[in-house]
Design an enzyme around this catalytic site. Structure first.
Site, PDB file in Angstrom:
ATOM      1  N   TYR A   1       0.857  -1.182   0.000  1.00 22.22           N
ATOM      2  CA  TYR A   1       0.000   0.000   0.000  1.00 22.22           C
ATOM      3  C   TYR A   1       0.895   1.235   0.000  1.00 22.22           C
ATOM      4  O   TYR A   1       1.864   1.302   0.754  1.00 22.22           O
ATOM      5  CB  TYR A   1      -0.890   0.009   1.254  1.00 22.22           C
ATOM      6  CG  TYR A   1      -1.780   1.230   1.364  1.00 22.22           C
ATOM      7  CD1 TYR A   1      -2.808   1.450   0.449  1.00 22.22           C
ATOM      8  CD2 TYR A   1      -1.602   2.154   2.391  1.00 22.22           C
ATOM      9  CE1 TYR A   1      -3.635   2.570   0.554  1.00 22.22           C
ATOM     10  CE2 TYR A   1      -2.424   3.276   2.504  1.00 22.22           C
ATOM     11  CZ  TYR A   1      -3.440   3.475   1.586  1.00 22.22           C
ATOM     12  OH  TYR A   1      -4.259   4.584   1.683  1.00 22.22           O
TER      13      TYR A   1
ATOM     14  N   ASP B   1       9.315   2.688   0.032  1.00 21.01           N
ATOM     15  CA  ASP B   1       8.260   3.331   0.805  1.00 21.01           C
ATOM     16  C   ASP B   1       8.424   2.864   2.242  1.00 21.01           C
ATOM     17  O   ASP B   1       8.041   1.758   2.611  1.00 21.01           O
ATOM     18  CB  ASP B   1       6.881   2.955   0.257  1.00 21.01           C
ATOM     19  CG  ASP B   1       5.753   3.650   1.016  1.00 21.01           C
ATOM     20  OD1 ASP B   1       6.026   4.238   2.085  1.00 21.01           O
ATOM     21  OD2 ASP B   1       4.598   3.599   0.546  1.00 21.01           O
TER      22      ASP B   1
ATOM     23  N   LYS C   1       4.119   8.391   9.267  1.00 24.16           N
ATOM     24  CA  LYS C   1       3.870   7.704  10.549  1.00 24.16           C
ATOM     25  C   LYS C   1       4.858   8.113  11.659  1.00 24.16           C
ATOM     26  O   LYS C   1       4.691   9.169  12.236  1.00 24.16           O
ATOM     27  CB  LYS C   1       3.762   6.196  10.311  1.00 24.16           C
ATOM     28  CG  LYS C   1       2.589   5.928   9.333  1.00 24.16           C
ATOM     29  CD  LYS C   1       2.107   4.524   9.224  1.00 24.16           C
ATOM     30  CE  LYS C   1       0.802   4.509   8.419  1.00 24.16           C
ATOM     31  NZ  LYS C   1       0.826   3.801   7.157  1.00 24.16           N
TER      32      LYS C   1
HETATM   33  C1  LIG Z   1       0.244   4.332   5.820  1.00 23.34           C
HETATM   34  C2  LIG Z   1       1.023   4.162   4.579  1.00 23.34           C
HETATM   35  C3  LIG Z   1       0.985   5.083   3.532  1.00 23.34           C
HETATM   36  C4  LIG Z   1       0.001   6.239   3.511  1.00 23.34           C
HETATM   37  O1  LIG Z   1       0.230   7.126   4.556  1.00 23.34           O
HETATM   38  P1  LIG Z   1      -0.973   8.110   4.996  1.00 23.34           P
HETATM   39  O2  LIG Z   1      -0.329   9.005   6.007  1.00 23.34           O
HETATM   40  O3  LIG Z   1      -2.036   7.214   5.556  1.00 23.34           O
HETATM   41  O4  LIG Z   1      -1.429   8.820   3.795  1.00 23.34           O
HETATM   42  C5  LIG Z   1       1.840   4.937   2.466  1.00 23.34           C
HETATM   43  N1  LIG Z   1       2.697   3.904   2.422  1.00 23.34           N
HETATM   44  C6  LIG Z   1       2.772   2.970   3.403  1.00 23.34           C
HETATM   45  C7  LIG Z   1       3.770   1.881   3.309  1.00 23.34           C
HETATM   46  C8  LIG Z   1       1.919   3.065   4.497  1.00 23.34           C
HETATM   47  O5  LIG Z   1       1.950   2.116   5.434  1.00 23.34           O
END
Ligand SMILES: *Cc1c(COP(=O)(O)O)cnc(C)c1O
Length: 428
Positions: free
Chosen positions: A142, A237, A265
């Protein structure tokens, strides 16, 4: 009706589905949302005054636990001096410098306000830098909800992706090619088919959004080799893995250095923050230095940056935190695995460091297709049996369980004992 249920009923009148992010509706475990009121350390209290040991941890940011004093103080101190200026502040410089010091290969950083924004900005910069349009992603990873990332695989490996959400234009999805996680041969085929068209490969260096799926030995190294050879960029990511699997992120942990990173995060300490960074030449395409436009009214927000800095500085100054997280993670994974084995429940407990997932399936999970073989009805029973015992898990089979520095070894022991009790009672 509980207070959480009352609030949910009212919420559904004014908010789509009653929640501001879909997973919070608790639909996949056949429950209704736990409305949170307060958090402290490893615990939260819901609207009915029920206390839970929390393994959601706001989905990753709270590596120090809820309301960690140094973070709370930093937030209050910053807020007292003004919540936003729309002008540069010293904290942003400290934040960017700290990230470049901790993550080998990151030379410049741009702050944004969410992980979604970090990814969409990084992808734009990668396209701008290479002058190419295709992006390769892995199914089950994601990367936020931007159009080009809400894509599922097309009919063949090398074909254009299809929208994975209503409202995503086919043209936006067509710029993304999807491959199975850990499928090195698949990546080679995609590169063979698209030769000079691929701007970037984006990957979660540890898959943590299909449940926790580790990169197979050599997978990340092969991605590094193949992208470098083709003149494409490799984007890690690290919105979840960054500063979670180690202080030096997953790139440091695995010793594989991509060209670009996305963060979120943990670097916001619980406030809305994201960032993207990477090689100086790549990041130099970003405006006002270069031709790739990207901006944000609240980017580098003083309060959010203060929360993130306090979090990162705490992690940096206390080397015992990661050791403790690793120990607790190992204890939890092995403890749960032996409980399920003892009771003859088909389950695989995966993870590393402070991340874990119990997959209710017979064999190890190395891709999203493997993960989807899990018995989600059994996960829902597991979830309920734990919630009943004051343990709050992610309300979906395909999510990670997050440990924080605030969890104690006895919290972990309680969790294992609760699983044993529930399994013994036939609740799972
Ligand atoms: C949570 C997440 C996102 C998106 O971050 P948001 O702050 O929710 O927009 C993107 N990449 C990864 C790997 C994530 O876990």
């Amino acid at each position: 009706m509980s207070r959480s249920e009352e609030l949910f009923t009212e919420a559904q009148r004014y908010i789509p589905g009653g929640v501001n992010s879909p997973v919070r509706a608790f639909r996949s475990v056949g429950s209704t949302p736990v409305f949170a009121v307060r958090g402290s350390g490893a615990c939260i209290w819901d609207a009915d005054g029920k206390r839970y040991t929390d393994y959601i941890g706001s989905w990753g940011p709270l590596i120090l636990g809820h309301a960690f004093p140094a973070v709370t103080e930093a937030i209050c101190d910053a807020a007292k001096n003004g919540a936003s200026f729309g002008l540069p502040t010293e904290r942003e410089v400290r934040m960017a410098r700290l990230i470049t010091e901790l993550v080998k290969g990151v030379e410049m950083v741009r702050m944004v306000s969410s992980g979604t924004e970090a990814v969409l900005s990084a992808v734009r910069a990668a396209r701008g830098f290479t002058g190419r349009e295709l992006v390769v992603k892995f199914s089950g990873c994601y990367h936020g909800h931007s159009d080009s990332m809400l894509v599922k695989a097309g009919s063949g490996l090398a074909t254009a992706g299809l929208p994975d959400s209503a409202g995503v234009p086919a043209a936006a999805a067509a710029g993304t090619v999807t491959c199975a996680y850990n499928d090195t041969e698949g990546i080679k085929q995609i590169f063979a088919a698209h030769k000079d068209g691929i701007a970037a490969v984006i990957v979660e260096p540890v898959g943590a959004n299909m449940g926790v799926v580790l990169p197979a030995p050599g997978f990340l190294e092969e991605l590094r080799r193949i992208t470098a050879e083709a003149g494409a960029l490799l984007i890690f990511d690290e919105v979840i893995t960054g500063f979670r699997v180690s202080l030096n992120c997953a790139s440091g942990y695995f010793g594989v250095t991509p060209d670009m990173w996305t963060f979120g995060k943990i670097i916001g300490g619980g406030l809305p923050v994201g960032a993207y960074g990477g090689r100086r030449d790549v990041m130099s395409v970003v405006a006002p230095l270069g031709p790739v436009y990207q901006a944000g009214t609240l980017s580098g927000n003083p309060v959010a940056t203060a929360a993130g800095l306090a979090t990162l500085e705490t992690l940096k100054n206390d080397s015992g935190i990661y050791r403790g997280l690793a120990e607790k993670g190992e204890k939890l994974r092995s403890g749960l695995a032996s409980v399920f084995k003892k009771h003859g429940i088909e389950a695989v407990v995966q993870g590393l460091e402070s991340l874990a997932t119990v997959f209710f399936t017979a064999s190890p999970v190395s891709s999203y297709d493997d993960a989807k073989k899990s018995d989600t009805a059994r996960y829902a029973r597991f979830w309920k049996s734990m919630a009943k015992r004051g343990i709050l898990l992610a309300p979906s089979q395909f999510e990670a369980l997050f440990l924080s520095a605030a969890h104690s070894l006895s919290d972990i022991e309680y969790f294992i004992a609760a699983a044993d009790e529930a399994a013994h009672a036939g609740e799972i």
